[in-house]
Design a protein around this motif. Structure first.
Motif, PDB file in Angstrom:
ATOM      1  N   UNK A   1       0.813  -1.222   0.000  1.00 42.49           N
ATOM      2  CA  UNK A   1       0.000   0.000   0.000  1.00 42.49           C
ATOM      3  C   UNK A   1       0.846   1.273   0.000  1.00 42.49           C
ATOM      4  N   UNK A   2       0.424   2.222  -0.810  1.00 41.05           N
ATOM      5  CA  UNK A   2       1.107   3.508  -0.914  1.00 41.05           C
ATOM      6  C   UNK A   2       1.100   4.005  -2.347  1.00 41.05           C
ATOM      7  N   UNK A   3       1.473   5.272  -2.506  1.00 38.40           N
ATOM      8  CA  UNK A   3       1.532   5.866  -3.841  1.00 38.40           C
ATOM      9  C   UNK A   3       2.717   5.315  -4.609  1.00 38.40           C
TER      10      UNK A   3
ATOM     11  N   UNK B   1      -2.220 -13.503   0.502  1.00 37.29           N
ATOM     12  CA  UNK B   1      -1.962 -14.552   1.503  1.00 37.29           C
ATOM     13  C   UNK B   1      -0.613 -15.253   1.349  1.00 37.29           C
ATOM     14  N   UNK B   2      -0.034 -15.239   0.155  1.00 40.15           N
ATOM     15  CA  UNK B   2       1.253 -15.915  -0.058  1.00 40.15           C
ATOM     16  C   UNK B   2       2.445 -15.035   0.319  1.00 40.15           C
ATOM     17  N   UNK B   3       2.196 -13.790   0.710  1.00 47.79           N
ATOM     18  CA  UNK B   3       3.274 -12.857   1.038  1.00 47.79           C
ATOM     19  C   UNK B   3       3.360 -12.679   2.552  1.00 47.79           C
ATOM     20  N   UNK B   4       4.364 -13.256   3.182  1.00 44.84           N
ATOM     21  CA  UNK B   4       4.466 -13.206   4.641  1.00 44.84           C
ATOM     22  C   UNK B   4       4.620 -11.781   5.169  1.00 44.84           C
ATOM     23  N   UNK B   5       5.145 -10.886   4.380  1.00 47.81           N
ATOM     24  CA  UNK B   5       5.413  -9.518   4.801  1.00 47.81           C
ATOM     25  C   UNK B   5       4.283  -8.549   4.437  1.00 47.81           C
ATOM     26  N   UNK B   6       3.218  -9.037   3.831  1.00 55.28           N
ATOM     27  CA  UNK B   6       2.262  -8.168   3.145  1.00 55.28           C
ATOM     28  C   UNK B   6       1.375  -7.316   4.033  1.00 55.28           C
ATOM     29  N   UNK B   7       1.142  -7.697   5.260  1.00 58.85           N
ATOM     30  CA  UNK B   7       0.176  -6.949   6.056  1.00 58.85           C
ATOM     31  C   UNK B   7      -1.221  -7.471   5.781  1.00 58.85           C
ATOM     32  N   UNK B   8      -2.212  -6.619   5.962  1.00 65.66           N
ATOM     33  CA  UNK B   8      -3.599  -7.076   5.862  1.00 65.66           C
ATOM     34  C   UNK B   8      -4.158  -6.951   4.453  1.00 65.66           C
ATOM     35  N   UNK B   9      -5.100  -7.819   4.170  1.00 60.87           N
ATOM     36  CA  UNK B   9      -5.810  -7.743   2.891  1.00 60.87           C
ATOM     37  C   UNK B   9      -6.505  -6.393   2.768  1.00 60.87           C
ATOM     38  N   UNK B  10      -7.082  -5.915   3.844  1.00 61.10           N
ATOM     39  CA  UNK B  10      -7.804  -4.638   3.822  1.00 61.10           C
ATOM     40  C   UNK B  10      -6.889  -3.489   3.396  1.00 61.10           C
ATOM     41  N   UNK B  11      -5.643  -3.500   3.886  1.00 57.22           N
ATOM     42  CA  UNK B  11      -4.736  -2.416   3.516  1.00 57.22           C
ATOM     43  C   UNK B  11      -4.374  -2.472   2.031  1.00 57.22           C
ATOM     44  N   UNK B  12      -4.217  -3.675   1.494  1.00 54.87           N
ATOM     45  CA  UNK B  12      -3.923  -3.806   0.062  1.00 54.87           C
ATOM     46  C   UNK B  12      -5.120  -3.362  -0.768  1.00 54.87           C
ATOM     47  N   UNK B  13      -6.305  -3.772  -0.374  1.00 60.04           N
ATOM     48  CA  UNK B  13      -7.502  -3.374  -1.122  1.00 60.04           C
ATOM     49  C   UNK B  13      -7.678  -1.859  -1.115  1.00 60.04           C
ATOM     50  N   UNK B  14      -7.366  -1.237   0.001  1.00 59.77           N
ATOM     51  CA  UNK B  14      -7.574   0.205   0.129  1.00 59.77           C
ATOM     52  C   UNK B  14      -6.472   1.035  -0.516  1.00 59.77           C
ATOM     53  N   UNK B  15      -5.232   0.519  -0.547  1.00 55.97           N
ATOM     54  CA  UNK B  15      -4.159   1.413  -0.933  1.00 55.97           C
ATOM     55  C   UNK B  15      -3.111   0.912  -1.892  1.00 55.97           C
ATOM     56  N   UNK B  16      -3.306  -0.263  -2.479  1.00 55.77           N
ATOM     57  CA  UNK B  16      -2.290  -0.784  -3.400  1.00 55.77           C
ATOM     58  C   UNK B  16      -2.718  -0.628  -4.845  1.00 55.77           C
ATOM     59  N   UNK B  17      -1.783  -0.223  -5.712  1.00 57.05           N
ATOM     60  CA  UNK B  17      -2.088  -0.181  -7.135  1.00 57.05           C
ATOM     61  C   UNK B  17      -2.216  -1.613  -7.661  1.00 57.05           C
TER      62      UNK B  17
END
Length: 119
Positions: free
Chosen positions: A49-51, A95-111
């Motif tokens: 997540x991020x710009x 889910x396959x990325x141990x470092x990824x953080x939460x699904x919610x954060x990816x949905x909200x802020x990842x390109x």
């Protein structure tokens, strides 16, 4: 084996890829390294997540160059903004990325863009 099959095989073997986008403001080529992901039998670019400048560049100029081993391939980015499609794709990737953080954060802020291969 078709050219597209050969490209898919190279993508399967290479998670770290380089891409060249066209700067949204400068109009100049910008080359950078990123990871490609595979989900639903297709290939994607994303990031934590991020710009991301590369994402903004692809929104302005969807054609870009994908650099694989000894191949420079003209491809196209298809930005994914539909919430259901984003959830499906990130549901396979995150889910396959141990470092990824939460699904919610990816949905909200990842390109998220699909790499559209020719042929």
């Amino acid at each position: 084996m078709t050219a597209t099959d050969a490209i898919r095989q190279a993508l399967d073997e290479q998670q770290t890829v380089e891409i060249t986008t066209i700067g949204r403001r400068s109009g100049r080529p910008r080359r950078m390294e990123t990871w490609r992901y595979r989900a639903g039998g297709r290939y994607w670019l994303s990031g934590s997540p991020g710009r991301r400048d590369w994402y903004a560049n692809l929104l302005a100029h969807p054609e870009f160059t994908l650099h694989l081993k000894d191949q420079d391939l003209p491809v196209r980015a298809r930005p994914v903004t539909d919430p259901a499609e984003r959830a499906r794709v990130f549901g396979e990737i995150v889910p396959s990325l141990s470092w990824a953080g939460t699904m919610e954060s990816w949905l909200a802020g990842s390109p998220l863009v699909e790499i559209e291969l020719g042929g």
